[in-house]
Design a protein around this motif. Structure first.
Motif, mmCIF file in Angstrom:
data_model
loop_
_atom_site.group_PDB
_atom_site.id
_atom_site.type_symbol
_atom_site.label_atom_id
_atom_site.label_comp_id
_atom_site.label_asym_id
_atom_site.label_seq_id
_atom_site.Cartn_x
_atom_site.Cartn_y
_atom_site.Cartn_z
ATOM 1 N N GLY A 33 0.979 -1.159 -0.233
ATOM 2 C CA GLY A 33 0.078 -0.003 0.092
ATOM 3 C C GLY A 33 0.912 1.266 -0.033
ATOM 4 N N VAL A 34 1.880 1.373 1.130
ATOM 5 C CA VAL A 34 2.740 2.571 1.028
ATOM 6 C C VAL A 34 3.497 2.545 -0.270
ATOM 7 N N ALA A 35 4.015 1.605 -0.796
ATOM 8 C CA ALA A 35 4.913 1.692 -1.936
ATOM 9 C C ALA A 35 4.067 2.016 -3.093
ATOM 10 N N SER A 36 2.959 1.608 -3.285
ATOM 11 C CA SER A 36 2.073 2.018 -4.438
ATOM 12 C C SER A 36 1.726 3.383 -4.288
ATOM 13 N N GLY A 37 1.381 4.062 -3.130
ATOM 14 C CA GLY A 37 1.095 5.258 -2.724
ATOM 15 C C GLY A 37 2.340 6.332 -3.313
ATOM 16 N N ILE A 38 3.480 5.798 -2.815
ATOM 17 C CA ILE A 38 4.900 6.258 -3.427
ATOM 18 C C ILE A 38 4.960 6.428 -4.760
ATOM 19 N N GLY A 39 4.580 5.292 -5.520
ATOM 20 C CA GLY A 39 4.669 5.115 -6.775
ATOM 21 C C GLY A 39 3.568 6.053 -7.544
ATOM 22 N N PHE A 40 2.581 6.226 -6.956
ATOM 23 C CA PHE A 40 1.417 7.100 -7.570
ATOM 24 C C PHE A 40 2.066 8.777 -7.354
ATOM 25 N N MET A 41 2.738 8.986 -6.083
ATOM 26 C CA MET A 41 3.488 10.289 -5.978
ATOM 27 C C MET A 41 4.500 10.617 -6.937
ATOM 28 N N LEU A 42 5.261 9.585 -7.201
ATOM 29 C CA LEU A 42 6.295 9.610 -8.089
ATOM 30 C C LEU A 42 5.803 9.994 -9.380
ATOM 31 N N ALA A 43 4.755 9.131 -9.970
ATOM 32 C CA ALA A 43 4.059 9.454 -11.462
ATOM 33 C C ALA A 43 3.713 10.823 -11.418
ATOM 34 N N ILE A 44 3.012 11.255 -10.332
ATOM 35 C CA ILE A 44 2.227 12.513 -10.364
ATOM 36 C C ILE A 44 3.081 13.887 -10.288
ATOM 37 N N VAL A 45 4.238 13.810 -9.473
ATOM 38 C CA VAL A 45 5.063 14.868 -9.251
ATOM 39 C C VAL A 45 6.184 14.713 -10.629
ATOM 40 N N LEU A 46 6.415 13.807 -11.193
ATOM 41 C CA LEU A 46 6.941 13.784 -12.473
ATOM 42 C C LEU A 46 6.217 14.400 -13.422
ATOM 43 N N LEU A 47 5.015 14.024 -13.805
ATOM 44 C CA LEU A 47 4.315 14.764 -14.347
ATOM 45 C C LEU A 47 3.967 16.383 -14.441
ATOM 46 N N ALA A 48 3.881 16.630 -13.078
ATOM 47 C CA ALA A 48 3.710 18.042 -12.890
ATOM 48 C C ALA A 48 4.927 18.753 -12.992
ATOM 49 N N GLY A 49 6.056 18.467 -12.829
ATOM 50 C CA GLY A 49 7.273 18.879 -13.229
ATOM 51 C C GLY A 49 7.455 19.131 -14.712
ATOM 52 N N LEU A 50 7.028 18.273 -15.423
ATOM 53 C CA LEU A 50 7.259 18.303 -16.833
ATOM 54 C C LEU A 50 6.075 19.309 -17.104
ATOM 55 N N GLU B 295 4.959 21.810 -15.796
ATOM 56 C CA GLU B 295 5.367 23.164 -15.482
ATOM 57 C C GLU B 295 6.433 23.735 -16.265
ATOM 58 N N ARG B 296 7.325 22.845 -16.797
ATOM 59 C CA ARG B 296 8.234 23.213 -17.840
ATOM 60 C C ARG B 296 7.785 23.730 -19.093
ATOM 61 N N MET B 297 6.598 22.820 -19.488
ATOM 62 C CA MET B 297 6.112 22.781 -20.835
ATOM 63 C C MET B 297 5.169 24.111 -20.760
ATOM 64 N N GLU B 298 4.524 24.548 -19.734
ATOM 65 C CA GLU B 298 3.914 25.810 -19.790
ATOM 66 C C GLU B 298 4.716 26.987 -19.918
ATOM 67 N N ALA B 299 5.939 26.820 -19.497
ATOM 68 C CA ALA B 299 6.900 28.000 -19.323
ATOM 69 C C ALA B 299 7.485 28.240 -21.093
ATOM 70 N N ASN B 300 7.347 26.990 -21.728
ATOM 71 C CA ASN B 300 7.933 27.124 -23.191
ATOM 72 C C ASN B 300 6.770 27.939 -24.108
ATOM 73 N N ASP B 301 7.284 28.918 -24.735
ATOM 74 C CA ASP B 301 6.339 29.612 -25.625
ATOM 75 C C ASP B 301 6.606 29.082 -27.075
ATOM 76 N N LYS B 302 7.231 28.362 -27.188
ATOM 77 C CA LYS B 302 7.506 27.803 -28.554
ATOM 78 C C LYS B 302 6.329 26.524 -29.053
ATOM 79 N N MET B 303 5.668 26.057 -27.941
ATOM 80 C CA MET B 303 4.816 24.856 -27.998
ATOM 81 C C MET B 303 3.674 25.207 -29.054
ATOM 82 N N PRO B 304 3.392 24.744 -29.890
ATOM 83 C CA PRO B 304 2.024 24.785 -30.765
ATOM 84 C C PRO B 304 0.896 25.019 -29.864
ATOM 85 N N GLU B 305 0.044 26.124 -29.968
ATOM 86 C CA GLU B 305 -1.200 26.244 -29.177
ATOM 87 C C GLU B 305 -2.191 25.069 -29.359
ATOM 88 N N ALA B 306 -2.176 24.352 -30.253
ATOM 89 C CA ALA B 306 -3.206 23.000 -30.110
ATOM 90 C C ALA B 306 -2.488 21.986 -29.362
#
Length: 191
Positions: free
Chosen positions: A136-153, A155-166
């Motif tokens: 249970g705890v390891a699965s929760g930490i795995g969930f946290m790992l995935a969600i924090v990795l996606l959040a970090g990515l 945030e970086r993509m939102e700061a990128n102004d060269k990404m197509p609007e679509a």
């Protein structure tokens, strides 16, 4: 089962979000900022670990004794809902900023299928109390790992102004999550 293998399996190989595709709603909904993703990940980890232990006792000492094992889904949902209410009350009093940032997604932990999936896997695999807690705890930490990795990515993509609007917002988040899932497939040979 070897504890190390169980932890690696729950964290990386059979990650609840990226391999089993459970808990997708909060995964996408709360992964816009790293801080809120950490808070959601910690709350899910806490609830998942505690739900695994309490569900072990409910299943083995109530449902099995009364020969009503078929009621495990309803019983587990009640356990999870009670724990989420507890977490919500504590978070509202101790961390009001995080409570406001999580918004509607905090009560949605009750219906987070990753938590229900973890406790059902514990029952199906006939894990001991210790293994249920660790899984249970390891699965929760795995969930946290995935969600924090996606959040970090994200945030970086939102700061990128060269990404197509679509591609901005949800489309790039879905593509990124898919690529993350493919990357996590590389761990499948570990266990």
């Amino acid at each position: 089962m070897n504890i190390f293998v169980l932890v690696i399996s729950a964290l990386l190989v059979n990650n609840m979000v990226l391999a089993r595709f459970l808990g997708i709603c909060p995964f996408f909904g709360v992964s816009k900022k790293i801080e809120t993703a950490k808070g959601m990940g910690a709350a899910v980890t806490f609830v998942m670990g505690l739900a695994s232990v309490i569900s072990y006792f409910v299943y083995n000492f109530i449902l099995v004794k009364l020969h009503i094992e078929y009621m495990y889904t309803i019983a587990f949902i009640l356990v999870i809902a009670s724990l989420v209410q507890f977490v919500e009350i504590v978070m509202k009093k101790t961390m009001p900023d995080l409570y406001k940032a999580l918004g509607v997604f905090l009560p949605l932990i009750t219906t987070n299928c990753a938590i229900l999936g973890a406790v059902i896997i514990n029952v199906n695999e006939k894990y001991s109390l210790l293994n249920s807690l660790i899984f249970g705890v390891a699965s929760g930490i795995g969930f946290m790992l995935a969600i924090v990795l996606l959040a970090g990515l994200r945030e970086r993509m939102e700061a990128n102004d060269k990404m197509p609007e679509a591609l901005r917002g949800v489309p790039i988040a879905l593509i990124t999550a898919g690529l993350m899932a493919i990357a996590f497939l590389g761990f499948s040979g570990l266990v």
